[in-house]
Structure formats: C-alpha cells, structure tokens
Design a protein around this motif. Structure first.
Motif, PDB file in Angstrom:
ATOM      1  N   MET A  82       7.856   6.964   2.957  1.00 42.69           N
ATOM      2  CA  MET A  82       7.482   5.871   3.831  1.00 42.69           C
ATOM      3  C   MET A  82       6.009   6.015   4.196  1.00 42.69           C
ATOM      4  N   ASN A  83       5.337   4.911   4.235  1.00 44.46           N
ATOM      5  CA  ASN A  83       3.926   4.886   4.626  1.00 44.46           C
ATOM      6  C   ASN A  83       3.795   4.693   6.131  1.00 44.46           C
ATOM      7  N   CYS A  84       2.696   5.203   6.674  1.00 41.00           N
ATOM      8  CA  CYS A  84       2.479   5.106   8.118  1.00 41.00           C
ATOM      9  C   CYS A  84       2.461   3.656   8.587  1.00 41.00           C
ATOM     10  N   TRP A  85       1.830   2.778   7.810  1.00 43.83           N
ATOM     11  CA  TRP A  85       1.727   1.375   8.239  1.00 43.83           C
ATOM     12  C   TRP A  85       3.085   0.686   8.253  1.00 43.83           C
ATOM     13  N   GLU A  86       4.008   1.140   7.419  1.00 43.12           N
ATOM     14  CA  GLU A  86       5.367   0.599   7.450  1.00 43.12           C
ATOM     15  C   GLU A  86       6.100   1.130   8.686  1.00 43.12           C
ATOM     16  N   TYR A  87       5.980   2.422   8.915  1.00 47.54           N
ATOM     17  CA  TYR A  87       6.631   3.067  10.059  1.00 47.54           C
ATOM     18  C   TYR A  87       6.149   2.479  11.381  1.00 47.54           C
ATOM     19  N   LYS A  88       4.838   2.246  11.446  1.00 44.00           N
ATOM     20  CA  LYS A  88       4.233   1.750  12.690  1.00 44.00           C
ATOM     21  C   LYS A  88       4.189   0.225  12.775  1.00 44.00           C
ATOM     22  N   ASN A  89       4.660  -0.465  11.748  1.00 43.82           N
ATOM     23  CA  ASN A  89       4.651  -1.935  11.702  1.00 43.82           C
ATOM     24  C   ASN A  89       3.255  -2.521  11.910  1.00 43.82           C
ATOM     25  N   CYS A  90       2.282  -1.958  11.215  1.00 47.25           N
ATOM     26  CA  CYS A  90       0.916  -2.472  11.319  1.00 47.25           C
ATOM     27  C   CYS A  90       0.809  -3.832  10.647  1.00 47.25           C
ATOM     28  N   ARG A  91      -0.069  -4.625  11.191  1.00 45.62           N
ATOM     29  CA  ARG A  91      -0.355  -5.921  10.588  1.00 45.62           C
ATOM     30  C   ARG A  91      -1.123  -5.714   9.278  1.00 45.62           C
ATOM     31  N   LYS A  92      -0.947  -6.627   8.347  1.00 46.61           N
ATOM     32  CA  LYS A  92      -1.574  -6.522   7.031  1.00 46.61           C
ATOM     33  C   LYS A  92      -3.091  -6.387   7.131  1.00 46.61           C
ATOM     34  N   GLU A  93      -3.724  -7.153   8.008  1.00 49.70           N
ATOM     35  CA  GLU A  93      -5.184  -7.082   8.119  1.00 49.70           C
ATOM     36  C   GLU A  93      -5.656  -5.724   8.646  1.00 49.70           C
ATOM     37  N   VAL A  94      -4.779  -4.976   9.281  1.00 49.52           N
ATOM     38  CA  VAL A  94      -5.124  -3.634   9.748  1.00 49.52           C
ATOM     39  C   VAL A  94      -4.919  -2.615   8.626  1.00 49.52           C
ATOM     40  N   PHE A  95      -3.726  -2.604   8.019  1.00 51.71           N
ATOM     41  CA  PHE A  95      -3.490  -1.550   7.034  1.00 51.71           C
ATOM     42  C   PHE A  95      -4.281  -1.744   5.745  1.00 51.71           C
ATOM     43  N   GLU A  96      -4.693  -2.965   5.434  1.00 53.43           N
ATOM     44  CA  GLU A  96      -5.483  -3.175   4.224  1.00 53.43           C
ATOM     45  C   GLU A  96      -6.884  -2.567   4.324  1.00 53.43           C
ATOM     46  N   ILE A  97      -7.386  -2.325   5.535  1.00 53.74           N
ATOM     47  CA  ILE A  97      -8.690  -1.672   5.687  1.00 53.74           C
ATOM     48  C   ILE A  97      -8.550  -0.198   6.068  1.00 53.74           C
ATOM     49  N   CYS A  98      -7.333   0.266   6.166  1.00 54.54           N
ATOM     50  CA  CYS A  98      -7.077   1.666   6.526  1.00 54.54           C
ATOM     51  C   CYS A  98      -7.500   2.586   5.382  1.00 54.54           C
ATOM     52  N   PRO A  99      -8.198   3.679   5.669  1.00 56.63           N
ATOM     53  CA  PRO A  99      -8.618   4.587   4.608  1.00 56.63           C
ATOM     54  C   PRO A  99      -7.440   5.287   3.912  1.00 56.63           C
ATOM     55  N   ALA A 100      -6.275   5.295   4.513  1.00 59.32           N
ATOM     56  CA  ALA A 100      -5.102   5.892   3.875  1.00 59.32           C
ATOM     57  C   ALA A 100      -4.422   4.918   2.911  1.00 59.32           C
ATOM     58  N   TYR A 101      -4.740   3.648   3.017  1.00 64.02           N
ATOM     59  CA  TYR A 101      -4.122   2.610   2.186  1.00 64.02           C
ATOM     60  C   TYR A 101      -4.838   2.523   0.850  1.00 64.02           C
TER      61      TYR A 101
END
Length: 87
Positions: free
Chosen positions: A1-20
């Motif tokens: 599982m990815n952090c952005w899925e676990y934390k329910n991040c919005r797409k515009e946030v996780f798409e700029i995340c350095p882990a993504y």
C-alpha cells in the motif's frame, strides 16, 4: 500500500509528492520533506524523523515489517552442522 492511498491524499497532492510513484510504501525514506493533512513542506532531517515517527502510516509499515520478519524467523531456522553436534 502506498502512503497516499493510506492517507487518502488528493490527486493534486500525491502527484507532486517526491515518493510518487515509485516509493509510496516507504515514503519516510525520502529525505527533506514532511507531509500530512494534504500538504507537503521542506524539512530538516531532524524535523522529518520527528514528524515520521508520529505518522500513523509509518507505524503501520513498521508493524507490517516486524510481522514479516517474525514470520521469516519462524520458517527459517538455522541448522547446526554435524561438526558442532559431535563436539
């Protein structure tokens, strides 16, 4: 599982995340940032360690890894060599 899925991040946030998209399961390994509540900010290593140490996703991943290691230890037991048994 990815952090952005676990934390329910919005797409515009996780798409700029350095882990993504490659290391979402180990986001705490990306140095220089801390995230949460739908935002990211630059952080010193000390700040990041303190921040990730309080993160529920990090705790989830640590628990999962500890469980996996415990399972491996139960299935892979060291064998004693014949020489050791004869002494």
């Amino acid at each position: 599982m990815n952090c952005w899925e676990y934390k329910n991040c919005r797409k515009e946030v996780f798409e700029i995340c350095p882990a993504y998209p490659e290391i979402g399961s180990a986001c705490y390994m990306v140095t220089g940032v801390k995230c949460g509540e739908g935002k990211m900010e630059f952080a010193s290593l000390d700040e990041q360690v303190a921040h990730c140490g309080k993160c529920d996703f990090y705790a989830h991943q640590r628990s999962r890894i500890k469980h996996s290691i415990g399972s491996m230890n139960e299935t892979v037991r060291p064998t004693r060599s014949k020489e050791v048994e004869d002494t």
